[in-house]
Design an enzyme around this catalytic site. Structure first.
Site, PDB file in Angstrom:
ATOM      1  N   HIS A 126       0.635  -1.226   0.184  1.00  0.00           N
ATOM      2  CA  HIS A 126       0.249  -0.019   0.012  1.00  0.00           C
ATOM      3  C   HIS A 126       1.005   1.828   0.178  1.00  0.00           C
ATOM      4  CE1 HIS A 126      -4.224  -1.792   0.843  1.00  0.00           C
ATOM      5  NE2 HIS A 126      -3.455  -2.691   0.312  1.00  0.00           N
ATOM      6  N   HIS A 170      -2.020 -12.810  -2.426  1.00  0.00           N
ATOM      7  CA  HIS A 170      -3.054 -13.188  -1.144  1.00  0.00           C
ATOM      8  C   HIS A 170      -2.808 -14.634  -0.985  1.00  0.00           C
ATOM      9  CE1 HIS A 170      -5.828  -9.890  -3.034  1.00  0.00           C
ATOM     10  NE2 HIS A 170      -5.093  -9.556  -1.618  1.00  0.00           N
TER      11      HIS A 170
END
Length: 731
Positions: free
Chosen positions: A99, A269
């Site tokens: 991020h 993920h």
């Protein structure tokens, strides 16, 4: 703010137009009670380390191996105030690094991890960055230990790398060199919406229009998101076409292709879990809206457990993607492709997908108790790697070729976290990969020409018949592509002679080709990149600028070393320095685009002003248009632009309703005197710009004007010379 949706209440509105249209909402708009530190920095950003601090030098003195060892130990050193899922902070730090880097966008090169912006509002308080304040606090003891030898910006990314390595994942390398800033970068436009991401706000892609309909430089689909809404467009989990469209377009605007999208999504993920096992309404304000006692922490929960561990709420989605969330594995694609999924809701009310009839061995351990088994899940975004035909092909290939997947993820992660660092010359440290990558805009090393060679080529250029205007425009076209945001572009490499730049309308392709062909015939062993800049030197000296410095040693890139699609993003829609406005209608005023381009070039107000004035009288206007050419001494470096603009004999009037072009008439005779654009007249109408223009228009201002113009010109010509400024760090 609603903790789950991020919707703001009582957000102050502000007027339309002006610079706010360019810069969007400010932190004060979102958090009115925020302390206004910028009152102490009227002249630009502050730096407590001082102007002489050399971060590259400090980084090179770092005990790099000791730092990595400390980061590795941190991964499993779970703290009771924010316990690690599965006893491992690795997934948390991967998200933090992702991020930090994921705000990068190719359109203007802004965002990204290059300066540690995640520490400041608005990014520290975006809904999509929920609870990353805790990740940064976990790093603080290490930052304190190593001090100025490691920046926060570098530490964020290195922590992500170490996290992947500590869980057995692949690594392509790491390059340090990201220097911190100490306040928000206020020239970044994050959007104009008055609400954060929530299900009541339209995505930035209008489904009735083209897929590239996102406004201006923006890349994320909604305000407060890094990429896309994982629940689906506007929270709709059944809009598969819209979800795939959003993913493809937003990642494209962040310089990622389909394969990289699949590799990053699946690789990221493979680790960790999402958090939504609690009541989202119990979360407090984001860090920027928190009270003093919270000491910068945000999203503090009033849940009986304090909203940590088992009851953590971040995105609202709950669960792990794989049954092995604390280690690298092949399980992501297996679980995604082998199971059918049904739509369920998390305890926090978020839409997500759960495997039907999942085997116990494929379930994940509970993050807070490994003896408990819980179903895995996929988001609506994950499901597109299975449902979208193109993503499905890539997923199937990676599922059956794990080595290819590992390599693709490692490379995509490296690109994600280094895309905004610019040329490889800026990379520092022992783990910089040897391989040159196309997105690094590689340029072969140049050879510094001798003084005799420089003098000889200068004379040939002077005798070539090329005009001052042609040489100035060519040098400017080459160098002014540079942008400080991601350090791309510039004169090094001579890419102005290659596609796509050689065909840009702003560069006047026919004129440019003539100049390039002539310089190629005159330069001998000198690089074309050097010859182009030297041509500008010849032009300025011929125009009366005096002695203009020149530093050679640039290299020439090849077409094979140039990513045409990537460089397309650098094409200007407007360039006030050449008085150019393209055919596309601009969303903001011409003079605002001028400020934006000057900002990307790293120019101050006086530097921008003196360059505009000088380029006008030198005849650098696109297509040789006469607007702003306020001189009878064309091709001479004079202060005539300022003298005639500020003279009191002119009465200006717009030529049509667009108010883009103006004509001046003499107050006495009524005859036409000059023509101008908005980018010309703003230096007389805006009080701050006029104050600077007056200095150059004064009777004693011409010599200062010439000195300042040459200095600002050289700044632009050499803005990308990292081959010189970083040379001592790569011996």
């Amino acid at each position: 703010m609603d903790a789950k949706t991020g919707e703001m209440s009582g957000c102050p509105m502000h007027g339309e137009g002006g610079l706010r249209a360019l810069l969007g909402r400010t932190n004060k708009d979102w958090w009115p009670d925020m302390l206004a530190i910028d009152i102490l920095t009227p002249n630009g950003a502050s730096n407590p380390l001082g102007e002489d601090f050399d971060y590259a030098e400090a980084f090179n003195a770092l005990d790099y191996n000791a730092l990595k060892a400390d980061l590795t130990a941190l991964m499993t050193d779970s703290q009771p105030w924010w316990p690690a899922d599965y006893g491992h902070y690795g997934p948390f730090f991967i998200r933090m690094a992702w991020h930090a880097a994921g705000t990068y966008r190719t359109a203007d090169g802004r965002g990204g991890a290059n300066s540690g912006q995640q520490r400041f509002a608005p990014l520290d308080s975006w809904p999509d960055n929920g609870n990353l304040d805790k990740a940064r606090r976990l790093l603080w003891p290490i930052k304190a230990k190593y001090g100025n030898n490691i920046s926060w910006a570098d530490l964020f990314i290195l922590a992500g790398n170490v996290a992947i390595e500590s869980m057995g994942g692949p690594s392509f390398g790491f390059g340090g060199g990201r220097a911190d800033v100490f306040e928000p970068e206020r020239d970044i436009y994050w959007g104009s919406e008055d609400k954060w991401v929530n299900q009541g706000v339209q995505t930035r892609i209008d489904p009735t229009k083209e897929m590239n309909d996102i406004e201006g430089p923006l890349a994320a689909i909604q305000m407060g998101l890094i990429y896309v809404n994982p629940e689906g467009p506007q929270g709709n989990p059944h809009d598969d076409a819209g979800m795939a469209r959003d993913m493809r377009e937003t990642f494209r605007r962040m310089a990622m292709n389909d394969e990289e999208v699949v590799a990053l999504t699946a690789g990221g993920h493979t680790f960790g879990k999402a958090h939504g096992n609690g009541d989202a309404s119990l979360l407090g304000a984001a860090p920027a809206g928190g009270d003093l006692a919270a000491q910068g922490f945000g999203w503090v929960s009033t849940h009986e457990s304090g909203g940590i561990g088992e009851h953590t709420v971040t995105s609202g989605i709950e669960g792990a993607w794989t049954n092995t969330p604390d280690k690298w594995s092949e399980n992501y694609f297996r679980l995604l492709l082998d199971y059918d999924y049904e739509l369920v809701q998390s305890p926090a009310g978020a839409n997500q997908w759960q495997p039907i009839n999942q085997k116990e061995e494929d379930m994940a351990p509970a993050a807070w108790d490994p003896s408990i088994k819980v179903p895995t899940m996929m988001t609506t975004a994950d499901m597109q790697l299975k449902r979208d035909p193109e993503y499905r092909k890539i997923s199937e290939r990676f599922r059956h070729d794990h080595e290819a997947f590992k390599d693709a993820f490692a490379r995509a992660w490296f690109k994600l976290t280094h895309r905004d660092m610019g040329p490889k010359a800026r990379y520092l440290g022992p783990e910089v990969p040897a391989e040159d990558l196309i997105w690094q805009d590689p340029v072969p090393a140049g050879t510094k020409p001798s003084d005799a060679d420089v003098a000889a080529v200068k004379q040939k250029i002077a005798d070539s018949g090329l005009t001052v205007s042609q040489l100035v425009k060519t040098a400017w076209a080459s160098a002014s592509t540079y942008r400080k945001s991601d350090h791309r572009g510039g004169a090094n490499g001579a890419r102005v002679a290659l596609a796509p730049q050689k065909d840009w309308d702003v560069n006047e392709p026919a004129m440019l080709a003539k100049v390039i062909d002539t310089l190629n015939g005159l330069r001998g062993s000198m690089s074309l990149a050097d010859a182009i800049v030297l041509g500008g030197v010849v032009a300025l000296e011929k125009a009366g600028a005096g002695n203009v410095p020149f530093t050679g040693g640039r290299g020439d890139a090849t077409q094979d070393q140039t990513d045409v699609e990537s460089f397309d993003w650098l094409e200007p829609e407007a360039d006030a320095f050449r008085n150019y406005v393209g055919k596309k209608k601009l969303a903001v005023k011409t003079e605002e685009m001028m400020l934006d381009r000057a900002s990307l070039l790293g120019l101050s107000v006086p530097e921008m002003t003196v360059l505009i004035g000088g380029l006008r009288v030198l005849g650098a206007n696109h297509g040789d248009r006469g607007h702003g050419h306020f001189t009878k001494r064309s091709g001479q470096l004079t202060n005539d632009f300022f003298v005639n603009l500020l003279g009191m004999t002119n009465v200006w009037k717009a030529t049509d309703d667009t108010e883009e072009e103006y004509v001046a008439t003499d107050r006495k005779s009524g005859g036409e005197t000059w023509r101008a654009t908005r980018a010309d007249l703003v230096f007389g109408s805006n009080s701050e710009l006029r104050a600077v223009a007056e200095i150059y228009a004064q009777k004693d201002g011409e010599e200062k004007f010439k000195r300042d113009f040459v200095k600002a010109w050289n700044k632009v010509m050499n803005a990308d010379r990292f081959d010189l400024s970083y040379a001592k760090y790569h011996r």
